[in-house]
Design a protein around this motif. Sequence first.
Motif: not given
Length: 188
Positions: A63-84
Amino acid sequence: MTCTSVTVSQADPRLDGRAVDRVLFDERTIARRVAELGTEITGAYPEGDLLVLGLLKGSFIFLSDLVRQVRRPLQVDFIVASSYGDATASSGTVNLAYDPETRLEGKNILLVEDIIDTGRTINRLMGLLAARKPRSLEICALLDKKLENELRHTVRFLGFECPNEFVVGYGLDHAENFRHVPYIVSLK
Ligand code: IMP
Ligand code: MG
């Protein structure tokens, strides 16, 4: 979007002597594909609020690499889900440990996942997120094992197809280890 095999650096101290089968995606290959995904995502959202929602912990580097390659305004948030837990096979139970504080209603939501295996995590999350009435809801996954899985949604943005092996690195863990390995390897 197929796998490339390159010679593994057995000497990498980050792997702590752990037996590695092979490198599936090296750093350059990942960076190139992440840049392409950024361009795809930029073009796919010509207007409106975009909230990039990272599924922790596995997506944090992607995600941290990806958002720096998106050339438009955006916001970032996180969720946690675990299955393993500590196992290398999915338990099938998905626990949602944290809800985003940001309002989802009316926004374009891009859910960012490290890897899709059985598809159960995504199925459950997409249901929960759709109930919050976003304007749109899409999936971006770094890897997809493309099994005969239970996934009920289309992965709109996909990094790579992944062989059905247990992989670590670039955010992906085994028992919380190896997330910091900057490339993706298959464990023996
Ligand atoms: P699913 O619910 O079976 O699709 O499982 C998805 C989650 O399991 C991912 O978010 C990962 O955290 C984890 N996972 C699945 N396959 C692997 C793997 O090969 N290496 C590391 N984690 C994995
Ligand atoms: Mg994990």
